[in-house]
Design a protein around this motif. Sequence first.
Motif, PDB file in Angstrom:
ATOM      1  N   MET A   1      80.631  40.104  36.698  1.00 56.62           N
ATOM      2  CA  MET A   1      80.073  39.180  35.879  1.00 56.62           C
ATOM      3  C   MET A   1      79.099  39.828  35.013  1.00 56.62           C
ATOM      4  SD  MET A   1      80.315  34.990  36.440  1.00 56.62           S
ATOM      5  CE  MET A   1      80.008  35.070  34.741  1.00 56.62           C
ATOM      6  N   VAL A   2      78.952  39.665  33.662  1.00 58.65           N
ATOM      7  CA  VAL A   2      77.787  40.235  33.118  1.00 58.65           C
ATOM      8  C   VAL A   2      77.514  39.115  32.071  1.00 58.65           C
ATOM      9  CG1 VAL A   2      77.031  41.625  31.146  1.00 58.65           C
ATOM     10  CG2 VAL A   2      78.528  42.545  32.835  1.00 58.65           C
TER      11      VAL A   2
ATOM     12  N   GLU B   1      79.208  36.228  26.478  1.00 56.83           N
ATOM     13  CA  GLU B   1      78.555  36.720  25.055  1.00 56.83           C
ATOM     14  C   GLU B   1      77.501  37.884  25.527  1.00 56.83           C
ATOM     15  OE1 GLU B   1      77.857  33.877  21.970  1.00 56.83           O
ATOM     16  OE2 GLU B   1      78.531  32.230  23.418  1.00 56.83           O
ATOM     17  N   PRO B   2      77.979  38.980  26.296  1.00 59.03           N
ATOM     18  CA  PRO B   2      76.789  40.012  26.362  1.00 59.03           C
ATOM     19  C   PRO B   2      76.302  40.616  25.514  1.00 59.03           C
ATOM     20  CG  PRO B   2      79.289  40.674  27.064  1.00 59.03           C
ATOM     21  CD  PRO B   2      79.170  39.302  26.733  1.00 59.03           C
TER      22      PRO B   2
ATOM     23  N   ARG C   1      75.219  48.941  29.179  1.00 59.34           N
ATOM     24  CA  ARG C   1      75.893  49.615  30.059  1.00 59.34           C
ATOM     25  C   ARG C   1      75.623  49.575  31.306  1.00 59.34           C
ATOM     26  NH1 ARG C   1      76.254  55.366  26.428  1.00 59.34           N
ATOM     27  NH2 ARG C   1      74.796  54.510  24.910  1.00 59.34           N
ATOM     28  N   VAL C   2      74.149  49.619  31.840  1.00 56.40           N
ATOM     29  CA  VAL C   2      74.134  49.546  33.309  1.00 56.40           C
ATOM     30  C   VAL C   2      74.350  48.126  33.701  1.00 56.40           C
ATOM     31  CG1 VAL C   2      72.270  49.403  34.991  1.00 56.40           C
ATOM     32  CG2 VAL C   2      72.204  51.285  32.988  1.00 56.40           C
ATOM     33  N   ALA C   3      74.507  47.138  32.981  1.00 57.67           N
ATOM     34  CA  ALA C   3      74.976  45.740  33.500  1.00 57.67           C
ATOM     35  C   ALA C   3      76.577  45.911  33.597  1.00 57.67           C
ATOM     36  CB  ALA C   3      74.759  44.918  32.527  1.00 57.67           C
TER      37      ALA C   3
ATOM     38  N   LEU D   1      69.609  42.066  34.940  1.00 54.16           N
ATOM     39  CA  LEU D   1      69.405  43.035  35.826  1.00 54.16           C
ATOM     40  C   LEU D   1      67.950  42.819  36.390  1.00 54.16           C
ATOM     41  CD1 LEU D   1      70.015  45.870  33.042  1.00 54.16           C
ATOM     42  CD2 LEU D   1      71.360  45.363  35.258  1.00 54.16           C
ATOM     43  N   PHE D   2      67.652  43.633  37.787  1.00 54.41           N
ATOM     44  CA  PHE D   2      66.477  43.591  38.378  1.00 54.41           C
ATOM     45  C   PHE D   2      65.506  44.610  37.983  1.00 54.41           C
ATOM     46  CE2 PHE D   2      70.211  42.623  41.426  1.00 54.41           C
ATOM     47  CZ  PHE D   2      69.941  41.132  41.536  1.00 54.41           C
ATOM     48  N   PRO D   3      64.538  43.836  37.334  1.00 54.21           N
ATOM     49  CA  PRO D   3      63.579  44.817  36.530  1.00 54.21           C
ATOM     50  C   PRO D   3      62.658  45.890  37.637  1.00 54.21           C
ATOM     51  CG  PRO D   3      62.671  42.427  36.852  1.00 54.21           C
ATOM     52  CD  PRO D   3      64.002  42.518  37.133  1.00 54.21           C
TER      53      PRO D   3
END
Length: 351
Positions: free
Chosen positions: A83-84, A163-164, A145-147, A90-92
Amino acid sequence: MSVQDLHLHIDSVSKNFGGVQALTNVDLKIERGSFVCLLGPSGCGKTTLLRIIAGFENVDSGRLMLDDNDISMMPPHKRGFGMVFQSLALFPHMSVAQNIAYGLKLRGVSASAQRDRVDELLHVIELPNIADRPVSALSGGQRQRVAIARALAIQPPLFLLDEPLSALDAKLRDNMQIELRQLQQKFGVTTILVTHDQHEAMMLADELVVMKNGKVFQSAPPSTVYQRPADSFVADFLGAANIVSAVVSSKGQIELLDRNFDVAVDHPVGTNINVAMRAEHIKLTAEDQAKGNPIGTVEFIRDLGPSTELVIKVCDERLRVRSDNATMSELKLSQKVGVVIDSNALSIFRA
């Protein structure tokens, strides 16, 4: 669609929230490896449907069948879907590599296999040298892109996107749409995207699902939905068609804009109908060359660069017209023009 090609069957799914009917008998068959876009106005039920597919909401009735297995009551973590979200989530405090490998680590994949998979995905998303970089140091497009890479790392049976791309600026969003479609095709993963952006849906989808008030109004390839909408709502929502009142005047004819047009129509004579026509299917001529076509008045002109958009008043209707014809730029406000309508491109619905 053959039984082998059917990947996910959303079988008569309904959902109610405190007396509000969010979904009503939604029935969709999603082909393996396809890219499906759920499209509709705010509150139409598309995000609720995606959350039910993901397992974050339970169905009130109906079922979800994934490869003939009923997953309706299966918890999200056991479904194994990628899922995105709109927020990316993302984990900061983690590096890029740690974010991408997170799902693999939870599944007990060895450290060396994690590194290999991360390296493979970073090359696929064309960011091979950022593994150790903190995600806080990335641009919006890079984080996107990382997600996507993190969601695809576990090789999910379904890839779900809510809706990414909505937070990106127009240019980056357009580039990411292309990249997202290319990534989906490289991995061959069945993908379901929620969006309210018509251009995005048309650009990405193999199958376009148009929703309103918790119901599916049409599900078909984008070209079919655009050229042959199921009803006036779909026609107007997708591409802002001109919707004009008309009447069946005789067998095989309709009275439209005070003229009779030859159109294949099954309704009885005298039936009130709505006619949808796309802006690009209307042509303009000089008034003295109208040859029996309706006469209109130019009320608005907008130069869009490769095309020109106009609003023409015909009878009591205002029609939007779009053309790449360079002569359009010569038209003036208040000028009389002939309006030529392609009767083969009309969509007809009972009023």
